[in-house]
Design an enzyme around this catalytic site. Structure first.
Site, PDB file in Angstrom:
ATOM      1  N   PHE A 274      -2.006  -5.284  18.516  1.00 57.81           N
ATOM      2  CA  PHE A 274      -1.012  -5.893  17.558  1.00 57.81           C
ATOM      3  C   PHE A 274       0.249  -5.439  18.131  1.00 57.81           C
ATOM      4  O   PHE A 274       0.587  -4.246  18.071  1.00 57.81           O
ATOM      5  CB  PHE A 274      -1.140  -5.699  16.071  1.00 57.81           C
TER       6      PHE A 274
ATOM      7  N   TYR B  75       0.832  -1.045   0.012  1.00 55.48           N
ATOM      8  CA  TYR B  75       0.033   0.005  -0.007  1.00 55.48           C
ATOM      9  C   TYR B  75       0.913   1.262   0.146  1.00 55.48           C
ATOM     10  O   TYR B  75       0.632   1.889  -0.965  1.00 55.48           O
ATOM     11  CB  TYR B  75      -0.908  -0.007   1.192  1.00 55.48           C
TER      12      TYR B  75
HETATM   13  P1  NAD Z   1     -12.320   5.042   1.700  1.00 53.63           P
HETATM   14  O1  NAD Z   1     -12.113   3.518   1.451  1.00 53.63           O
HETATM   15  O2  NAD Z   1     -13.516   5.408   2.566  1.00 53.63           O
HETATM   16  O3  NAD Z   1     -12.527   5.873   0.457  1.00 53.63           O
HETATM   17  C1  NAD Z   1     -11.948   5.325  -0.804  1.00 53.63           C
HETATM   18  C2  NAD Z   1     -12.923   5.589  -1.675  1.00 53.63           C
HETATM   19  O4  NAD Z   1     -12.385   5.303  -3.040  1.00 53.63           O
HETATM   20  C3  NAD Z   1     -14.051   4.720  -1.732  1.00 53.63           C
HETATM   21  O5  NAD Z   1     -15.343   5.453  -1.565  1.00 53.63           O
HETATM   22  C4  NAD Z   1     -13.928   3.518  -2.684  1.00 53.63           C
HETATM   23  O6  NAD Z   1     -15.347   3.099  -3.008  1.00 53.63           O
HETATM   24  C5  NAD Z   1     -13.583   4.437  -3.886  1.00 53.63           C
HETATM   25  N1  NAD Z   1     -12.907   3.556  -4.621  1.00 53.63           N
HETATM   26  C6  NAD Z   1     -11.803   2.536  -4.422  1.00 53.63           C
HETATM   27  N2  NAD Z   1     -11.535   2.152  -5.766  1.00 53.63           N
HETATM   28  C7  NAD Z   1     -12.020   2.826  -6.664  1.00 53.63           C
HETATM   29  C8  NAD Z   1     -12.064   2.461  -8.011  1.00 53.63           C
HETATM   30  N3  NAD Z   1     -11.112   1.550  -8.602  1.00 53.63           N
HETATM   31  N4  NAD Z   1     -12.732   3.498  -8.827  1.00 53.63           N
HETATM   32  C9  NAD Z   1     -13.447   4.283  -8.141  1.00 53.63           C
HETATM   33  N5  NAD Z   1     -13.377   4.283  -6.909  1.00 53.63           N
HETATM   34  C10 NAD Z   1     -12.625   3.654  -6.086  1.00 53.63           C
HETATM   35  O7  NAD Z   1     -11.076   5.469   2.306  1.00 53.63           O
HETATM   36  P2  NAD Z   1     -10.430   6.888   3.099  1.00 53.63           P
HETATM   37  O8  NAD Z   1     -10.029   6.574   4.284  1.00 53.63           O
HETATM   38  O9  NAD Z   1     -11.482   8.045   2.844  1.00 53.63           O
HETATM   39  O10 NAD Z   1      -9.187   7.326   2.131  1.00 53.63           O
HETATM   40  C11 NAD Z   1      -9.268   8.269   1.042  1.00 53.63           C
HETATM   41  C12 NAD Z   1      -7.842   8.588   0.624  1.00 53.63           C
HETATM   42  O11 NAD Z   1      -7.076   9.029   1.581  1.00 53.63           O
HETATM   43  C13 NAD Z   1      -6.992   7.235   0.093  1.00 53.63           C
HETATM   44  O12 NAD Z   1      -6.352   7.664  -1.253  1.00 53.63           O
HETATM   45  C14 NAD Z   1      -6.235   7.083   1.198  1.00 53.63           C
HETATM   46  O13 NAD Z   1      -4.989   6.202   0.475  1.00 53.63           O
HETATM   47  C15 NAD Z   1      -5.818   8.326   1.496  1.00 53.63           C
HETATM   48  N6  NAD Z   1      -5.548   8.036   3.154  1.00 53.63           N
HETATM   49  C16 NAD Z   1      -6.335   7.699   4.116  1.00 53.63           C
HETATM   50  C17 NAD Z   1      -5.833   7.527   5.576  1.00 53.63           C
HETATM   51  C18 NAD Z   1      -6.843   7.273   6.573  1.00 53.63           C
HETATM   52  O14 NAD Z   1      -6.330   7.216   7.805  1.00 53.63           O
HETATM   53  N7  NAD Z   1      -8.095   7.014   6.454  1.00 53.63           N
HETATM   54  C19 NAD Z   1      -4.376   7.991   5.859  1.00 53.63           C
HETATM   55  C20 NAD Z   1      -3.689   8.206   4.727  1.00 53.63           C
HETATM   56  C21 NAD Z   1      -4.166   8.368   3.592  1.00 53.63           C
END
Ligand code: NAD
Length: 319
Positions: A211, A151
């Site tokens: 963990f 990831y």
């Molecule tokens: P989330 O899973 O709630 O949101 C991701 C969204 O992308 C979902 O709505 C999913 O349906 C959509 N998605 C996945 N694959 C897809 C595809 N192929 N085409 C179209 N849509 C697709 O996760 P989140 O926590 O809201 O994360 C959002 C972003 O922030 C991500 O890029 C993640 O890497 C980054 N991020 C999140 C965190 C955290 O703590 N939540 C930390 C660091 C970075």
């Protein structure tokens, strides 16, 4: 010090938010709509939900890897917020190909079709996972990038593609390395978001799985602060392109468990398990750069926001 975030003279009229129906994305969409910006969401709803979105936004259900869909949603867009991704460190080991397929090739597909559009700015949701294990704390943006999971590697590859393609096409890139984000609408899965996982365990009177020793420190940031930083990045006109988005404060997992047990008045046990592969060691963000350049100040502490998050999860469970 006075922030150097000058007002954007050319306010964007139309935004595309990939992954906008997800946890962080939907909070970003909410703010864009509040600011009167026409907002198109591209989400395949693999995790995200339609009900997360305000009515004033337009949802296109589709895959970021699909060239035709991506081409159509980029039409007339000024600013792209790219959040769609597979977000689980643990799943990325099992689903190596799927993780890279969405996070790397999905990003590349978006960038490929950005040429000959009116996009002026591209904001990429990256992650503290790009740093890997910390050599020092707090982690600033100059910390070595040595991800310990597929990831983290995929998010780092995304960063490099964004910077390279945006330079090539004359688009302003902003990379935001989000730290551990929590808040309402976080999807409940066994693998993502320790706070949401613990709240559900506590609601079901189950032991909390920890963990390793539980002494590992994380920088937990509320999703409202993350959304705020993301909108500040849209307005930003300076030359810096990569920012940490955290609070600058660390909380270890043992302390988090106790805070949550107290807040929810539960007395379950802590169940210590072996360490999980790919989880970075201690992480706390150095946010001086975001403070100085974006004018970003996180508003919320964990203790202030946890009751609201617990309440949201209780409501969700009883619906
Ligand atoms: P989330 O899973 O709630 O949101 C991701 C969204 O992308 C979902 O709505 C999913 O349906 C959509 N998605 C996945 N694959 C897809 C595809 N192929 N085409 C179209 N849509 C697709 O996760 P989140 O926590 O809201 O994360 C959002 C972003 O922030 C991500 O890029 C993640 O890497 C980054 N991020 C999140 C965190 C955290 O703590 N939540 C930390 C660091 C970075």
């Amino acid at each position: 010090m006075k922030p150097t975030n000058p007002t954007n003279p050319s306010k964007p009229k139309t935004a595309l938010v990939t992954g906008g129906a997800g946890f962080i994305g939907s909070h970003v969409v909410e703010r864009l709509v509040q600011r009167g910006i026409k907002t198109v969401v591209l989400d395949d709803l693999s995790v995200g939900k339609k009900e997360n979105l305000p009515e004033a936004s337009e949802l296109v259900i589709g895959d970021i890897c699909d060239p035709l869909v991506v081409k159509s949603v980029l039409d007339g867009v000024d600013v792209v917020f790219h959040l769609a991704a597979r977000v689980s460190i643990r799943d990325s080991f099992r689903g190596l190909v799927e993780d890279a397929g969405t996070n790397v090739m999905g990003t590349v597909n978006l960038l490929k079709h950005i040429e000959e559009t009116g996009v002026k700015k591209f904001i990429y949701a990256s992650s503290m996972a790009t740093y890997g294990d910390s050599n020092y704390l707090p982690i600033d943006e100059k910390h070595p990038l040595d991800p310990t999971s597929p990831y983290g590697i995929s998010k780092l590859a995304g960063e490099k593609y964004v910077l390279c393609s945006c330079r090539h096409h004359g688009i302003e890139p902003v990379i935001l390395r989000y730290f551990n984000t929590y808040g309402p609408r976080q999807t409940q899965t066994p693998y993502v978001g320790v706070i949401t996982i613990f709240i559900h365990k506590l609601l079901n009177e189950e032991d909390l799985p920890i963990f390793g020793t539980g002494s590992q420190v994380r920088d937990f940031i509320n999703v409202e602060d993350v959304a705020e930083a993301t909108l500040l990045a849209m307005d930003y006109q300076g030359a810096t392109n990569t920012f940490n988005v955290g609070t600058g404060t660390g909380t270890d997992i043992n302390t988090l468990s106790e805070i949550l047990k107290d807040a929810m008045n539960k007395s379950v046990r802590l169940n210590y398990l072996s360490e999980q592969p790919g989880e970075p060691s201690d992480s706390i963000a150095d946010i001086s750069l975001a403070k100085r350049e974006l004018g970003f100040t996180p508003r919320w502490s964990l203790r202030e926001k946890l009751p609201e998050v617990v309440e949201w999860n209780i409501r969700k469970q009883t619906q």
